[in-house]
Design an enzyme around this catalytic site. Sequence first.
Site, PDB file in Angstrom:
ATOM      1  N   CYS A   1    -100.047   1.993  30.748  1.00  0.00           N
ATOM      2  CA  CYS A   1    -100.189   1.045  29.644  1.00  0.00           C
ATOM      3  C   CYS A   1    -100.945   1.638  28.455  1.00  0.00           C
ATOM      4  CB  CYS A   1    -100.839  -0.233  30.165  1.00  0.00           C
ATOM      5  SG  CYS A   1    -100.591  -1.679  29.130  1.00  0.00           S
TER       6      CYS A   1
ATOM      7  N   GLU B   1     -98.022  -2.092  36.241  1.00  0.00           N
ATOM      8  CA  GLU B   1     -99.469  -2.025  36.404  1.00  0.00           C
ATOM      9  C   GLU B   1     -99.940  -3.262  37.172  1.00  0.00           C
ATOM     10  OE1 GLU B   1    -103.310  -1.887  33.379  1.00  0.00           O
ATOM     11  OE2 GLU B   1    -101.324  -2.340  32.596  1.00  0.00           O
TER      12      GLU B   1
ATOM     13  N   LYS C   1    -105.996   4.634  35.722  1.00  0.00           N
ATOM     14  CA  LYS C   1    -105.943   4.398  34.285  1.00  0.00           C
ATOM     15  C   LYS C   1    -107.212   4.957  33.650  1.00  0.00           C
ATOM     16  CE  LYS C   1    -104.840   0.695  31.066  1.00  0.00           C
ATOM     17  NZ  LYS C   1    -104.467  -0.725  30.987  1.00  0.00           N
TER      18      LYS C   1
END
Length: 176
Positions: A116, A9, A84
């Site tokens: 994540c 990320e 995300k």
Amino acid sequence: GAQIIVLPETSLTGWDAMEYSREAWYEMAEDLDGESVTQFRILAKELGVYLVVGMALRTNQPPVMENAMVFIDDEGNLGEVYDKNYLFGPEKEYFTAHDRFPVYDTRYGKVGLLCCYDANFPETSRLLTLKGAELILVPNACPMEINRLSQLRARAFENMTAIATCNYPASVPDCN
């Protein structure tokens, strides 16, 4: 011999970029036609590999950015960008969230992406599985503590789907 390469990320700016102002980080972020993505597209085609590149992606509304995972196929073509969905803590000050969950066709099967904190929520991996994902890739910027690995194992078990992850080195500050 790699077939799919996944970078962490925000791999182009680093996670510590949040130490900077939103405007400064926007200047470090890139567009899809920027130098880094262009070079990764060339590399993917040259090596015949799929690449997932985590990056701060500029939008057309400065200083708004997306915490994006750019999917590049083995011919150097861009797939739909995955952003995300579940922003954690200070990310909400820097990024805008979306609710797109693309699944990519590859020579090795259908691949979905999470990023994540997205993997903390069972619904995200379930949605990708229902859309046909056989492998879910999870770029991270948080330390891979035992509870994080347990969550990823649970997502794989719940959906009978393979999950692979990557992360920054252990020197990254804890973001939990």
